[in-house]
Design a protein around this motif. Structure first.
Motif, PDB file in Angstrom:
ATOM      1  N   LYS A 107      -0.610  -0.156  -4.916  1.00  0.00           N
ATOM      2  CA  LYS A 107      -1.955  -0.701  -4.687  1.00  0.00           C
ATOM      3  C   LYS A 107      -2.682  -0.892  -6.018  1.00  0.00           C
ATOM      4  N   LEU A 292      -1.809  -7.018   0.015  1.00  0.00           N
ATOM      5  CA  LEU A 292      -2.424  -5.860  -0.639  1.00  0.00           C
ATOM      6  C   LEU A 292      -2.105  -4.573   0.131  1.00  0.00           C
ATOM      7  N   THR A 294      -2.054  -0.494   1.191  1.00  0.00           N
ATOM      8  CA  THR A 294      -3.035   0.580   1.270  1.00  0.00           C
ATOM      9  C   THR A 294      -2.518   1.763   0.454  1.00  0.00           C
ATOM     10  N   HIS A 297      -5.659   5.209  -5.014  1.00  0.00           N
ATOM     11  CA  HIS A 297      -6.016   4.320  -6.129  1.00  0.00           C
ATOM     12  C   HIS A 297      -5.667   4.953  -7.480  1.00  0.00           C
TER      13      HIS A 297
END
Length: 404
Positions: A107, A292, A294, A297
């Motif tokens: 991601k 994209l 999940t 981050h």
């Protein structure tokens, strides 16, 4: 150094042939005459000689790199090519992650690539738009500026800043994407595609623009390579070199896109290459935003990435990691490292020497503007005075990138 330069031009002035004139070109750009001084010798309207003096920003980024930690140096990269800031941020972060040999979640890479390509579009809008302004065509730039502003708004939501984004952290993103990120990016793509075609019709296909740019300020492929050209200016000369294809990083080897090339390296071909690169960037962004993933981050590496602040107040382990990272920084193995990425103007490289401390022992930046701008005197010799402005504008001179 400046005094020597002034003395040099003073002597040159005294030796001018009769009827010749020695003048500073511009200012046709905010950085001229300080960072970027162009002195041309004119015979009527014809340029018979030219000299460029590059430098004098005096920000000493490379020296600051020896004092700052690896994450702190990000604020310096913000100020290099300030038209497409995230590309500088990502180039630095990827270099440090290469030193540490760490992998980030998919991601993170997707978001970095999306932001990179949108930043490339922003940069090319400025270059081609300002070129039109320098040639007396103001409407084209205004036409695309609305869409550039849309990208800025996404960056602002994502990073909290428009210009000095300080995007990413070593090991991931500074914070997660906001909930409407995917929708906003798709809206940008939808609006930009027809706007680019309208810009092409309005300015680039205009007969006056073609007459002012075709065959002007050209350079051969051999000369471009010898000067150290990279990026769209090199590709406009017919060399299909693009680091995203030739030495892929992130997931550029997993997305479909083409590398546009020109023929004679002229102002017109530099413009056309940037126009096509905007289309290809949107093509890349569309593939990424539709897939994209999940997930987290940032990498799960508490000795690299700061722990969540809410946990720092409650858990001893997170408190210790937080203290260690803030006080002692990220320590990378001893060695010499270099990594280059394809920034909007070409090869942006960071050379770092590490002694295993929290700050680099030495930092050097390979900034693309510096190399191709050296050829400016050669490009304008023999041309008309009016053509010199078009030539300089089409090279996309970014003062912050000329002198780090």
């Amino acid at each position: 150094m400046y005094e020597k330069t002034a003395e040099h031009f003073s002597l040159k002035q005294k030796k001018l042939p009769e009827g010749h004139l020695l003048v500073n070109l511009g200012p046709s750009h905010p950085s001229t005459h300080g960072i970027l001084q162009n002195v041309i010798q004119l015979d009527g309207e014809r340029v018979v000689d030219a000299e460029s003096v590059i430098g004098y920003v005096h920000r000493s980024f490379e020296k600051l790199g020896e004092r700052y930690t690896y994450n702190q140096f990000l604020v310096c990269t913000d100020r290099m090519n300030y038209v497409s800031t995230p590309l500088n941020n990502i180039g630095w972060i990827l270099t440090v992650e290469k030193m540490l040999q760490i992998e980030v979640p998919d991601k993170v890479t997707y978001v970095r690539m999306i932001v990179s390509e949108l930043s490339r579009v922003m940069d090319h809008i400025i270059c081609n738009g300002i070129l039109g302004v320098d040639l007396g065509a103001f409407s084209g730039m205004l036409h695309l500026f609305h869409h550039r502003e849309n990208i800025y708004q996404v960056l602002e939501k994502l990073t909290g800043a428009r210009l000095t984004t300080t995007f990413c952290r070593v090991g991931g993103l500074e914070k997660d994407i906001y909930p409407e990120f995917e929708k906003d990016v798709k809206t940008i793509i939808k609006g930009l595609r027809p706007a680019i075609e309208e810009f092409q019709s309005l300015l680039v296909n205009n007969r006056i623009f073609i007459d002012r740019t075709e065959g002007v300020g050209g350079i051969s492929a051999e000369n471009a390579i010898s000067y150290g050209y990279s990026g769209p200016n090199l590709r406009a000369a017919g060399v299909p070199w693009d680091i995203r294809k030739d030495d892929p990083y992130m997931f550029y080897d997993k997305v479909d896109f083409d590398i546009p090339v020109g023929e004679d390296g002229s102002v017109l071909h530099r413009t056309l290459v940037r126009m096509e690169e905007m289309r290809q960037s949107l093509r890349i962004v569309e593939q990424l935003i539709n897939g994209l993933p999940t997930g987290a981050h940032h990498a799960d590496m508490p000795h690299i990435y700061l722990p969540d602040k809410s946990k720092v107040y409650k858990n001893m382990e997170e408190l210790i990691y937080h203290f260690k990272l803030i006080m002692h920084g990220i320590k990378v193995p001893k060695g010499e490292y270099y990594m280059a990425t394809e920034a909007a103007n070409g090869e942006l490289g960071f050379y770092i020497v590490s002694e295993g401390e929290k700050s680099p022992w030495r930092v050097h930046v390979r900034r693309p503007c510096f190399w191709f701008y050296q050829s400016f005197p050669e490009l304008v010799k023999g041309s008309l005075l009016a053509d010199t402005v078009a030539t300089m504008s089409s090279m996309n001179v970014i003062a912050g990138e000329l002198d780090c």
